[in-house]
Scaffold this motif. Structure first.
Motif, PDB file in Angstrom:
ATOM      1  N   PRO A  20     -13.250 -11.104 -17.277  1.00 33.53           N
ATOM      2  CA  PRO A  20     -12.180 -11.120 -16.285  1.00 33.53           C
ATOM      3  C   PRO A  20     -10.904 -11.662 -16.935  1.00 33.53           C
ATOM      4  O   PRO A  20     -10.863 -12.814 -17.385  1.00 33.53           O
ATOM      5  CB  PRO A  20     -12.698 -12.070 -15.197  1.00 33.53           C
ATOM      6  N   THR A  21      -9.860 -10.829 -17.022  1.00 33.39           N
ATOM      7  CA  THR A  21      -8.662 -11.213 -17.761  1.00 33.39           C
ATOM      8  C   THR A  21      -7.510 -11.650 -16.875  1.00 33.39           C
ATOM      9  O   THR A  21      -6.724 -12.509 -17.281  1.00 33.39           O
ATOM     10  CB  THR A  21      -8.191 -10.045 -18.645  1.00 33.39           C
ATOM     11  N   ARG A  22      -7.348 -11.053 -15.701  1.00 34.28           N
ATOM     12  CA  ARG A  22      -6.238 -11.408 -14.818  1.00 34.28           C
ATOM     13  C   ARG A  22      -6.665 -11.301 -13.369  1.00 34.28           C
ATOM     14  O   ARG A  22      -7.446 -10.423 -12.994  1.00 34.28           O
ATOM     15  CB  ARG A  22      -5.033 -10.462 -15.028  1.00 34.28           C
ATOM     16  N   ALA A  23      -6.108 -12.189 -12.544  1.00 35.64           N
ATOM     17  CA  ALA A  23      -6.240 -12.021 -11.099  1.00 35.64           C
ATOM     18  C   ALA A  23      -5.374 -10.842 -10.657  1.00 35.64           C
ATOM     19  O   ALA A  23      -4.324 -10.568 -11.248  1.00 35.64           O
ATOM     20  CB  ALA A  23      -5.808 -13.293 -10.384  1.00 35.64           C
ATOM     21  N   VAL A  24      -5.823 -10.137  -9.632  1.00 36.34           N
ATOM     22  CA  VAL A  24      -5.149  -8.934  -9.147  1.00 36.34           C
ATOM     23  C   VAL A  24      -4.818  -9.107  -7.677  1.00 36.34           C
ATOM     24  O   VAL A  24      -5.585  -9.714  -6.922  1.00 36.34           O
ATOM     25  CB  VAL A  24      -6.066  -7.697  -9.351  1.00 36.34           C
ATOM     26  N   ARG A  25      -3.672  -8.570  -7.272  1.00 35.19           N
ATOM     27  CA  ARG A  25      -3.297  -8.606  -5.858  1.00 35.19           C
ATOM     28  C   ARG A  25      -4.308  -7.808  -5.018  1.00 35.19           C
ATOM     29  O   ARG A  25      -4.908  -6.847  -5.490  1.00 35.19           O
ATOM     30  CB  ARG A  25      -1.897  -8.044  -5.648  1.00 35.19           C
ATOM     31  N   ASP A  26      -4.434  -8.208  -3.777  1.00 29.95           N
ATOM     32  CA  ASP A  26      -5.388  -7.547  -2.892  1.00 29.95           C
ATOM     33  C   ASP A  26      -5.040  -6.078  -2.699  1.00 29.95           C
ATOM     34  O   ASP A  26      -3.870  -5.680  -2.700  1.00 29.95           O
ATOM     35  CB  ASP A  26      -5.427  -8.251  -1.534  1.00 29.95           C
ATOM     36  N   PHE A  27      -6.087  -5.292  -2.521  1.00 29.11           N
ATOM     37  CA  PHE A  27      -5.984  -3.854  -2.320  1.00 29.11           C
ATOM     38  C   PHE A  27      -6.391  -3.482  -0.895  1.00 29.11           C
ATOM     39  O   PHE A  27      -7.194  -4.168  -0.257  1.00 29.11           O
ATOM     40  CB  PHE A  27      -6.955  -3.103  -3.250  1.00 29.11           C
ATOM     41  N   ARG A  28      -5.867  -2.333  -0.432  1.00 24.76           N
ATOM     42  CA  ARG A  28      -6.490  -1.599   0.658  1.00 24.76           C
ATOM     43  C   ARG A  28      -7.386  -0.543   0.028  1.00 24.76           C
ATOM     44  O   ARG A  28      -7.064   0.008  -1.024  1.00 24.76           O
ATOM     45  CB  ARG A  28      -5.456  -0.934   1.568  1.00 24.76           C
ATOM     46  N   PHE A  29      -8.522  -0.273   0.659  1.00 20.90           N
ATOM     47  CA  PHE A  29      -9.420   0.761   0.138  1.00 20.90           C
ATOM     48  C   PHE A  29      -9.819   1.718   1.255  1.00 20.90           C
ATOM     49  O   PHE A  29      -9.758   1.392   2.437  1.00 20.90           O
ATOM     50  CB  PHE A  29     -10.671   0.139  -0.494  1.00 20.90           C
ATOM     51  N   THR A  30     -10.205   2.901   0.880  1.00 23.61           N
ATOM     52  CA  THR A  30     -10.805   3.888   1.777  1.00 23.61           C
ATOM     53  C   THR A  30     -11.980   4.492   1.034  1.00 23.61           C
ATOM     54  O   THR A  30     -11.801   5.125  -0.011  1.00 23.61           O
ATOM     55  CB  THR A  30      -9.795   4.987   2.167  1.00 23.61           C
ATOM     56  N   GLU A  31     -13.179   4.258   1.549  1.00 29.04           N
ATOM     57  CA  GLU A  31     -14.373   4.649   0.801  1.00 29.04           C
ATOM     58  C   GLU A  31     -15.511   5.004   1.752  1.00 29.04           C
ATOM     59  O   GLU A  31     -15.687   4.369   2.800  1.00 29.04           O
ATOM     60  CB  GLU A  31     -14.813   3.502  -0.110  1.00 29.04           C
ATOM     61  N   SER A  32     -16.262   6.028   1.385  1.00 27.28           N
ATOM     62  CA  SER A  32     -17.511   6.323   2.076  1.00 27.28           C
ATOM     63  C   SER A  32     -18.597   5.408   1.520  1.00 27.28           C
ATOM     64  O   SER A  32     -18.957   5.508   0.343  1.00 27.28           O
ATOM     65  CB  SER A  32     -17.906   7.795   1.866  1.00 27.28           C
ATOM     66  N   TYR A  33     -19.112   4.522   2.357  1.00 22.66           N
ATOM     67  CA  TYR A  33     -20.092   3.564   1.870  1.00 22.66           C
ATOM     68  C   TYR A  33     -21.359   4.242   1.334  1.00 22.66           C
ATOM     69  O   TYR A  33     -21.858   3.856   0.264  1.00 22.66           O
ATOM     70  CB  TYR A  33     -20.438   2.564   2.970  1.00 22.66           C
ATOM     71  N   PRO A  34     -21.919   5.248   2.013  1.00 19.51           N
ATOM     72  CA  PRO A  34     -23.097   5.896   1.426  1.00 19.51           C
ATOM     73  C   PRO A  34     -22.782   6.576   0.099  1.00 19.51           C
ATOM     74  O   PRO A  34     -23.600   6.535  -0.829  1.00 19.51           O
ATOM     75  CB  PRO A  34     -23.513   6.921   2.494  1.00 19.51           C
ATOM     76  N   ARG A  35     -21.624   7.210  -0.016  1.00 16.95           N
ATOM     77  CA  ARG A  35     -21.270   7.875  -1.267  1.00 16.95           C
ATOM     78  C   ARG A  35     -21.140   6.873  -2.410  1.00 16.95           C
ATOM     79  O   ARG A  35     -21.511   7.158  -3.555  1.00 16.95           O
ATOM     80  CB  ARG A  35     -19.958   8.643  -1.105  1.00 16.95           C
ATOM     81  N   ALA A  36     -20.632   5.675  -2.099  1.00 24.31           N
ATOM     82  CA  ALA A  36     -20.460   4.664  -3.149  1.00 24.31           C
ATOM     83  C   ALA A  36     -21.796   4.207  -3.715  1.00 24.31           C
ATOM     84  O   ALA A  36     -21.853   3.716  -4.845  1.00 24.31           O
ATOM     85  CB  ALA A  36     -19.687   3.473  -2.594  1.00 24.31           C
ATOM     86  N   LEU A  37     -22.887   4.359  -2.939  1.00 25.62           N
ATOM     87  CA  LEU A  37     -24.223   3.966  -3.390  1.00 25.62           C
ATOM     88  C   LEU A  37     -25.122   5.175  -3.622  1.00 25.62           C
ATOM     89  O   LEU A  37     -26.345   5.067  -3.635  1.00 25.62           O
ATOM     90  CB  LEU A  37     -24.882   3.034  -2.363  1.00 25.62           C
ATOM     91  N   ALA A  38     -24.513   6.345  -3.807  1.00 27.86           N
ATOM     92  CA  ALA A  38     -25.266   7.587  -3.956  1.00 27.86           C
ATOM     93  C   ALA A  38     -26.029   7.610  -5.279  1.00 27.86           C
ATOM     94  O   ALA A  38     -25.802   6.768  -6.166  1.00 27.86           O
ATOM     95  CB  ALA A  38     -24.302   8.774  -3.884  1.00 27.86           C
ATOM     96  N   PRO A  39     -26.967   8.561  -5.444  1.00 29.62           N
ATOM     97  CA  PRO A  39     -27.706   8.645  -6.716  1.00 29.62           C
ATOM     98  C   PRO A  39     -26.776   8.691  -7.919  1.00 29.62           C
ATOM     99  O   PRO A  39     -25.830   9.480  -7.963  1.00 29.62           O
ATOM    100  CB  PRO A  39     -28.480   9.962  -6.554  1.00 29.62           C
ATOM    101  N   GLY A  40     -27.012   7.808  -8.868  1.00 30.84           N
ATOM    102  CA  GLY A  40     -26.211   7.723 -10.080  1.00 30.84           C
ATOM    103  C   GLY A  40     -24.992   6.842  -9.972  1.00 30.84           C
ATOM    104  O   GLY A  40     -24.347   6.553 -10.990  1.00 30.84           O
ATOM    105  N   ALA A  41     -24.659   6.378  -8.757  1.00 30.75           N
ATOM    106  CA  ALA A  41     -23.430   5.590  -8.572  1.00 30.75           C
ATOM    107  C   ALA A  41     -23.654   4.091  -8.749  1.00 30.75           C
ATOM    108  O   ALA A  41     -22.696   3.350  -8.937  1.00 30.75           O
ATOM    109  CB  ALA A  41     -22.843   5.854  -7.184  1.00 30.75           C
ATOM    110  N   VAL A  42     -24.897   3.640  -8.684  1.00 34.42           N
ATOM    111  CA  VAL A  42     -25.192   2.207  -8.838  1.00 34.42           C
ATOM    112  C   VAL A  42     -25.516   1.939 -10.305  1.00 34.42           C
ATOM    113  O   VAL A  42     -26.522   2.416 -10.834  1.00 34.42           O
ATOM    114  CB  VAL A  42     -26.361   1.782  -7.928  1.00 34.42           C
ATOM    115  N   LEU A  43     -24.662   1.159 -10.955  1.00 32.99           N
ATOM    116  CA  LEU A  43     -24.818   0.866 -12.381  1.00 32.99           C
ATOM    117  C   LEU A  43     -25.557  -0.431 -12.653  1.00 32.99           C
ATOM    118  O   LEU A  43     -25.962  -0.691 -13.789  1.00 32.99           O
ATOM    119  CB  LEU A  43     -23.439   0.813 -13.046  1.00 32.99           C
ATOM    120  N   GLY A  44     -25.714  -1.250 -11.633  1.00 26.09           N
ATOM    121  CA  GLY A  44     -26.413  -2.517 -11.833  1.00 26.09           C
ATOM    122  C   GLY A  44     -26.606  -3.247 -10.526  1.00 26.09           C
ATOM    123  O   GLY A  44     -25.799  -3.132  -9.599  1.00 26.09           O
ATOM    124  N   LEU A  45     -27.680  -3.995 -10.456  1.00 24.76           N
ATOM    125  CA  LEU A  45     -28.034  -4.747  -9.258  1.00 24.76           C
ATOM    126  C   LEU A  45     -28.427  -6.147  -9.676  1.00 24.76           C
ATOM    127  O   LEU A  45     -29.191  -6.319 -10.635  1.00 24.76           O
ATOM    128  CB  LEU A  45     -29.200  -4.042  -8.552  1.00 24.76           C
TER     129      LEU A  45
END
Length: 463
Positions: free
Chosen positions: A404-429
């Motif tokens: 972690p190199t720098r703090a970042v200002r807060d973001f707004r996001f728009t995301e499909s929660y199921p798509r974000a966890l779809a097959p191949g999308a989870v790189l680590g748990l």
């Protein structure tokens, strides 16, 4: 008079006032809640309340009505039955009435801690003091709460059930200038809440979040800390694994389909902690696997929604289920197996941005992405695909080559929660799940940190 005595008395009153053919179910719950709040690093409020609720639902002459009250003397119970019977006479016919829960075994979790049930204000204040001392002069705010529930259920089919449970939770923020760091935890016992450890975590993150830079919107690889993952689980519960929404084709859930990455297993597990062992209809509560190794297996049902799809209740009867549907309220994302910690030889991390080895192990493998502490103000844009918009808060950091190199200002996001966890999308748990308290006690979300291939950030938090 015990809760079971009250429930039995109401059933007998229904038989007398509505006739022997009336079907009645009664849930009686005593709730003791104590809350210690602090702001500006001082306790400013200590409150405690104790109350008892009686909820009656009856079906008579083909019509169904429900009523509730808090008076358990003879006159109060008599009035409750009278007005509920009167309401039933005015209701339209209910041809979909699923009937009463038959007698069944109800197994308690056995998770009851007497010290938590009867905790004194000093016990909560000690944890607040430890939190405030640990933040090292930063401004601190939050709460510590303890809760005790005891309840009983009875219906005119002869089914009865009883249970008791305790819960403790702490949620605190440390502020350094305009930057906030948060730490929160829900537990079965007050003794499991370490105010000093939570304060140290919150302060470290607040200091590390100072002087944030602004990054352009886009799709970034992310590591979501357990608090942020908890928001995913909450929205999955309300809008995805809700049996009513599923029946109305308003849910993304497709039973038997591999909708999630194989590393994802989601279990609604009320007996894991802090829940009564039966639902509002008296059905036994149990662990329900909603997603198994990425494959969607089930959604939550009460008796009515379960009867409509031919599966029966899954133990999710609750107030308001006929309106917004039965929802899982104790959802767990099962952690990865193996030892907790960073791989040997992992790069050093900025002190404070990462406060545990579990999250550090996920961050260490990221070439360039974002570490996200928390989400808030999340709202559904499309319930069918569960597209959510919301904001980050309490710390976001740019990660480069595992650091972690720098703090970042807060973001707004728009995301499909199921798509974000779809097959191949989870790189680590992660391997260390953290239970997050909900606004309502008895409701919680438990998850480890999560590394995802992409998350769609659409602009600054003010945009």
């Amino acid at each position: 008079m015990t809760e079971l005595d009250v429930a039995g008395q109401v059933v007998e009153l229904v038989r007398r006032l509505a006739g022997p053919d009336a079907q009645a179910e009664v849930a009686v719950t005593r709730h003791d809640l104590a809350l210690t709040r602090f702001a500006n690093s001082f306790i400013h409020q200590n409150v405690a309340e104790s109350g008892i609720s009686v909820r009656l639902r009856l079906h008579v002459d083909g019509r169904t009505a429900a009523g509730g009250g808090s008076l358990v003397d003879s006159d109060g119970l008599h009035a409750l039955v009278e007005r509920t019977v009167a309401a039933a006479r005015l209701c339209p016919p209910d041809p979909a009435w699923p009937g009463l829960t038959p007698p069944m075994a109800v197994r308690s979790s056995g998770l009851l801690d007497e010290d938590t049930a009867y905790a004194e204000p000093d016990a909560r204040a000690d944890r607040v003091r430890a939190f405030v001392d640990a933040v090292g002069g930063l401004e601190a705010a939050g709460y510590c709460r303890t809760s005790y529930r005891s309840g009983a259920f009875a219906n005119s089919a002869g089914h009865t059930a009883q249970g008791r449970t305790t819960e403790a939770a702490m949620d605190g923020i440390a502020r350094a200038g305009g930057a906030d760091g948060v730490a929160r935890l829900c537990a079965d016992r007050l003794a499991d809440l370490d105010g000093a450890a939570l304060g140290t975590r919150a302060a470290g993150k607040a200091r590390a979040a100072a002087d944030p830079v602004e990054l352009p919107p886009g799709r970034y690889e992310v590591v979501l800390e357990p608090a942020a993952v908890g928001d995913l689980l909450q929205n999955f519960s309300w809008y995805g694994f809700n049996g009513k929404r599923y029946a109305e084709r308003q849910s993304f859930a497709e039973l038997g389909t591999a909708q999630f990455d194989p590393s994802v297993t989601l279990v609604d597990d009320p007996l894991h902690a802090s829940a009564l062992p039966y639902d509002l209809e008296g059905s036994a509560r149990r662990a329900l696997t909603l997603v198994e190794a990425g494959v969607t297996r089930a959604v939550a049902h009460d008796r009515r929604s379960g009867a409509e799809v031919g599966t029966g209740s899954t133990g999710h009867g609750m107030v308001g289920a006929s309106t917004f549907g039965p929802i899982p309220r104790n959802l767990r994302l099962l952690a990865a197996t193996g030892p907790v910690g960073r791989p040997d030889g992992g790069a050093e991390v900025t002190p404070g941005a990462v406060t545990d080895g579990d999250t550090a192990a996920l961050v260490a493998g990221m070439e360039r992405g974002l570490l996200v502490s928390d989400f808030w103000y999340t709202r559904v844009l499309d319930p069918k695909s569960l597209v959510i918009t919301g904001l980050t808060r309490n710390g976001v950091w740019l990660v480069e080559d595992g650091v972690p190199t720098r703090a970042v200002r807060d973001f707004r996001f728009t995301e499909s929660y199921p798509r974000a966890l779809a097959p191949g999308a989870v790189l680590g748990l992660g391997r260390r799940p953290v239970r997050q308290p909900d606004r309502l006690d008895g409701v919680w979300w438990e998850a480890p940190a999560l590394r995802l291939a992409a998350w769609n950030f659409t602009g600054g938090a003010s945009g």
